[in-house]
Write an enzyme that holds these catalytic residues in place. Structure first.
Site, PDB file in Angstrom:
ATOM      1  N   LYS A 272       0.840  -1.202   0.000  1.00 32.59           N
ATOM      2  CA  LYS A 272       0.000   0.000   0.000  1.00 32.59           C
ATOM      3  C   LYS A 272       0.874   1.251   0.000  1.00 32.59           C
ATOM      4  O   LYS A 272       1.720   1.427   0.870  1.00 32.59           O
ATOM      5  CB  LYS A 272      -0.917  -0.001   1.230  1.00 32.59           C
ATOM      6  CG  LYS A 272      -1.661   1.321   1.468  1.00 32.59           C
ATOM      7  CD  LYS A 272      -2.527   1.296   2.732  1.00 32.59           C
ATOM      8  CE  LYS A 272      -3.051   2.689   3.070  1.00 32.59           C
ATOM      9  NZ  LYS A 272      -3.863   2.708   4.312  1.00 32.59           N
ATOM     10  N   ASP A 277      -2.410  10.280   3.768  1.00 31.59           N
ATOM     11  CA  ASP A 277      -3.808   9.907   3.981  1.00 31.59           C
ATOM     12  C   ASP A 277      -4.492  10.934   4.874  1.00 31.59           C
ATOM     13  O   ASP A 277      -4.357  10.901   6.094  1.00 31.59           O
ATOM     14  CB  ASP A 277      -3.896   8.511   4.612  1.00 31.59           C
ATOM     15  CG  ASP A 277      -5.350   8.055   4.751  1.00 31.59           C
ATOM     16  OD1 ASP A 277      -6.238   8.721   4.180  1.00 31.59           O
ATOM     17  OD2 ASP A 277      -5.584   7.023   5.413  1.00 31.59           O
ATOM     18  N   LYS A 284      -9.836  12.948   8.526  1.00 25.18           N
ATOM     19  CA  LYS A 284      -9.361  12.547   9.847  1.00 25.18           C
ATOM     20  C   LYS A 284      -9.290  13.760  10.778  1.00 25.18           C
ATOM     21  O   LYS A 284      -9.151  14.884  10.307  1.00 25.18           O
ATOM     22  CB  LYS A 284      -7.944  11.960   9.732  1.00 25.18           C
ATOM     23  CG  LYS A 284      -7.822  10.638   9.024  1.00 25.18           C
ATOM     24  CD  LYS A 284      -6.351  10.250   8.896  1.00 25.18           C
ATOM     25  CE  LYS A 284      -6.175   8.954   8.118  1.00 25.18           C
ATOM     26  NZ  LYS A 284      -6.698   7.762   8.805  1.00 25.18           N
ATOM     27  N   ASP A 295       1.774   6.464   5.452  1.00 28.68           N
ATOM     28  CA  ASP A 295       0.765   5.487   5.046  1.00 28.68           C
ATOM     29  C   ASP A 295       1.186   4.732   3.786  1.00 28.68           C
ATOM     30  O   ASP A 295       0.407   3.999   3.199  1.00 28.68           O
ATOM     31  CB  ASP A 295      -0.590   6.191   4.847  1.00 28.68           C
ATOM     32  CG  ASP A 295      -1.771   5.257   5.059  1.00 28.68           C
ATOM     33  OD1 ASP A 295      -1.593   4.203   5.695  1.00 28.68           O
ATOM     34  OD2 ASP A 295      -2.874   5.577   4.575  1.00 28.68           O
ATOM     35  N   ASP A 358     -12.044   7.180   4.143  1.00 25.25           N
ATOM     36  CA  ASP A 358     -10.803   6.915   4.873  1.00 25.25           C
ATOM     37  C   ASP A 358     -10.441   5.430   4.867  1.00 25.25           C
ATOM     38  O   ASP A 358      -9.358   5.051   5.305  1.00 25.25           O
ATOM     39  CB  ASP A 358     -10.925   7.431   6.326  1.00 25.25           C
ATOM     40  CG  ASP A 358      -9.571   7.559   7.011  1.00 25.25           C
ATOM     41  OD1 ASP A 358      -8.539   7.446   6.307  1.00 25.25           O
ATOM     42  OD2 ASP A 358      -9.545   7.775   8.239  1.00 25.25           O
ATOM     43  N   GLU A 360      -9.413   3.725   2.434  1.00 24.68           N
ATOM     44  CA  GLU A 360      -8.948   3.817   1.046  1.00 24.68           C
ATOM     45  C   GLU A 360      -7.915   2.764   0.691  1.00 24.68           C
ATOM     46  O   GLU A 360      -7.773   2.386  -0.459  1.00 24.68           O
ATOM     47  CB  GLU A 360      -8.373   5.218   0.792  1.00 24.68           C
ATOM     48  CG  GLU A 360      -6.922   5.431   1.218  1.00 24.68           C
ATOM     49  CD  GLU A 360      -6.663   5.272   2.710  1.00 24.68           C
ATOM     50  OE1 GLU A 360      -7.620   5.405   3.500  1.00 24.68           O
ATOM     51  OE2 GLU A 360      -5.519   4.988   3.088  1.00 24.68           O
ATOM     52  N   ARG A 362      -7.708  -0.430   1.228  1.00 24.38           N
ATOM     53  CA  ARG A 362      -8.261  -1.663   0.659  1.00 24.38           C
ATOM     54  C   ARG A 362      -8.733  -1.450  -0.773  1.00 24.38           C
ATOM     55  O   ARG A 362      -8.764  -2.374  -1.576  1.00 24.38           O
ATOM     56  CB  ARG A 362      -9.372  -2.201   1.562  1.00 24.38           C
ATOM     57  CG  ARG A 362     -10.566  -1.293   1.667  1.00 24.38           C
ATOM     58  CD  ARG A 362     -11.433  -1.601   2.880  1.00 24.38           C
ATOM     59  NE  ARG A 362     -10.797  -1.180   4.131  1.00 24.38           N
ATOM     60  CZ  ARG A 362     -11.357  -1.333   5.333  1.00 24.38           C
ATOM     61  NH1 ARG A 362     -12.527  -1.925   5.460  1.00 24.38           N
ATOM     62  NH2 ARG A 362     -10.724  -0.924   6.415  1.00 24.38           N
TER      63      ARG A 362
HETATM   64 ZN    ZN Z   1      -4.698   4.748   4.895  1.00 24.20          ZN
HETATM   65 MN    MN Z   2      -7.332   5.922   5.585  1.00 23.96          MN
END
Ligand code: ZN
Ligand code: MN
Length: 504
Positions: A272, A277, A284, A295, A358, A360, A362
């Protein structure tokens, strides 16, 4: 990076500004370092021995006459002999090498003959010990200092680490182990650099450039997919995340393909790469958001594996192909960002209702996993991701969550992690998540209840793994960022060693 060298021929040939020696609780110099004592005859009568208790974490510097070949010894406490772990050894070496740096020492010796006393307690042979010592020393010295304007005034790293050997010649296994550790350290330090770099610097394009440079240097195949190619590949889930950002998305594809293995099933690693993020429209809270530059630790770990492969001598590299997929994008709340409630079609054809922007990671992994299986039958498919806060809550900072329905693959990953200082803990994938991620209007939603959040994410990813593909998912949501004697506060590079171990 510090130079790794060997001094064979026994104590009379050893020469270093400082040497490390390891002491269990209750031991004196005669038990702890009899070989070293032959090279440093002053050692047994050094007054500072009175301070050496052998307690875990203890370091006592012992000084001899400055003109000696070994004028200084760092005695490192390992605690009780029956309780010592490889983690203790790594931390002792990391702390000691940092102390040597502070003291301005330029060459540091490690007496492998004395160190072998530790071997039975750790169930490691001498070569494996050498590997851990070299790696811990290199990792202990790592620091991310490129933005400090006064970094030239920081104490310089010791220039040389010397492995002190009793043998007339350097044994092949010890030499190879040291070389492997150097390659691992290069991979880990690259992964740390990438993840520690701020989001205004480590953009998806910058990540892709780092991969391109690595591919050229390491003789690997490199491909990058920009927005148009992602569109052509119908990666609707990935693009849904990318479209809120000004920075263009990149799917980075690296391939190590030794000659004559074109038809062999590859190991496929997927990481990933969310370079920042914000949460997107489901934004967030401010507290802790700065950490979201990391991230992309999963993608950084995958690139770290390729860095290590590039550093290995050709005869030490794996004889099967390794494919790395690193979907990279920011997750931002731009005017074009995905709205909560949007329905997108993933590359696999599945429809996803994005109820939380959030969740995201996946989404980008779904398309990367599907792409990685297209036209190939992976021998092994592993994804690694800072995926869920739920996993961090469950396991803390010292372990990754391992999701894998193949018991032998799970056992291999757990064992590798335990041996290599990257512990993971197995968590389940249950059909109950299907209910948790049920959508009224699409095949699934991308985010379910908080309870069991890490499990639901794993179940979501499984929907994009084709039947028969041996697959594992590592959730490194907290393990990717930590602090220890071998990890300057910040990115850890977690996963590089484990994944590298799986490619052979
Ligand atoms: Zn993330
Ligand atoms: Mn996220």
């Amino acid at each position: 990076m510090m130079d790794i060298r060997f001094q064979n021929g026994g104590p009379s040939a050893w020469k270093a500004e400082a040497a490390l020696t390891f002491v269990f609780e209750g031991e004196g110099p005669d038990q702890a370092c009899h070989a070293l004592e032959q090279a440093a005859p002053w050692l047994g009568i050094a007054p500072a021995w009175r301070d050496v208790k052998g307690k875990k974490g203890e370091i006592v510097t012992l000084y001899g006459p400055p003109a000696m070949d070994l004028p200084r010894v760092q005695a490192l406490g390992l605690g009780r002999r029956d309780a010592v772990t490889t983690v203790d050894l790594r931390h002792a070496v990391g702390s000691a090498i940092r102390l040597c740096r502070e003291q301005g020492v330029s060459s540091v010796g490690v007496d492998l003959a004395s160190l072998e006393r530790v071997a039975p307690a750790l169930k490691l042979d001498r070569a494996a010990l050498a590997r851990e010592v070299v790696l811990a020393a290199l990792l202990g010295l790592y620091r991310y200092d490129r933005w400090l304007s006064d970094r030239d005034s920081l104490p310089a790293d010791p220039g040389r680490l010397l492995l002190l050997l009793d043998d007339a010649f350097v044994p092949d296994d010890v030499r190879e182990a040291a070389r492997l550790a150097e390659a691992e350290a290069a991979g880990l330090c690259l992964a740390r650099d990438l993840a520690n770099s701020p989001a205004n610097v480590m953009t998806p394009s910058a990540f892709a450039e780092a991969a391109r440079e690595l591919a050229e240097r390491g003789g690997m195949k490199f491909r990058v997919l920009g927005p148009a190619e992602l569109e052509a590949e119908r990666m609707g889930a990935f693009l849904a995340v990318a479209r809120g950002a000004r920075q263009e998305a990149r799917m980075v594809v690296l391939e190590y393909a030794p000659q004559g293995t074109e038809h062999e099933r590859p190991v496929v690693l997927v990481g990933k790469g969310i370079t920042f993020d914000s949460g997107g429209i489901s934004i967030k809270p401010s507290a802790g958001m700065a950490d979201m530059k990391g991230d992309m630790s999963g993608a950084a770990a995958v690139l770290g594996v390729f860095e290590a492969l590039a550093r290995l001598a050709p005869h030490r590299r794996p004889s099967r192909p390794v494919l790395g997929l690193m979907p990279c994008t920011e997750n931002m709340p731009g005017g074009n960002a995905a709205h909560p409630g949007d329905i997108v079609i993933a590359r696999s054809g599945a429809s996803i209702e994005i109820v939380n922007t959030d969740a995201e990671g996946r989404l980008i992994l779904a398309d990367a996993l599907d792409y990685g299986q297209e036209g190939r039958e992976p021998a092994l498919l592993v994804d690694i991701a800072t995926l869920t806060g739920a996993c961090a809550v469950a396991l803390g900072k010292d372990a990754a969550g391992l999701f894998c329905e193949d018991d032998s693959l799970a056992a291999a990953l757990l064992d590798a992690g335990k041996r290599l200082g990257e512990r993971s803990w197995r968590l389940p994938i249950w059909e109950t998540s299907k209910e948790a991620l049920k959508s009224n209007v699409a095949d699934m939603v991308n985010s379910g209840p908080r309870e069991g959040g890490a499990l639901h994410a794993a179940w979501f990813l499984r929907q994009f793994v084709r039947p028969g593909t041996p697959w594992a998912h590592l959730d490194i949501a907290a393990a990717d960022n930590t602090e220890s004697p071998i990890n300057a506060k910040g990115a850890s590079g977690f996963g590089v060693r484990t994944l590298l171990d799986m490619v052979w």
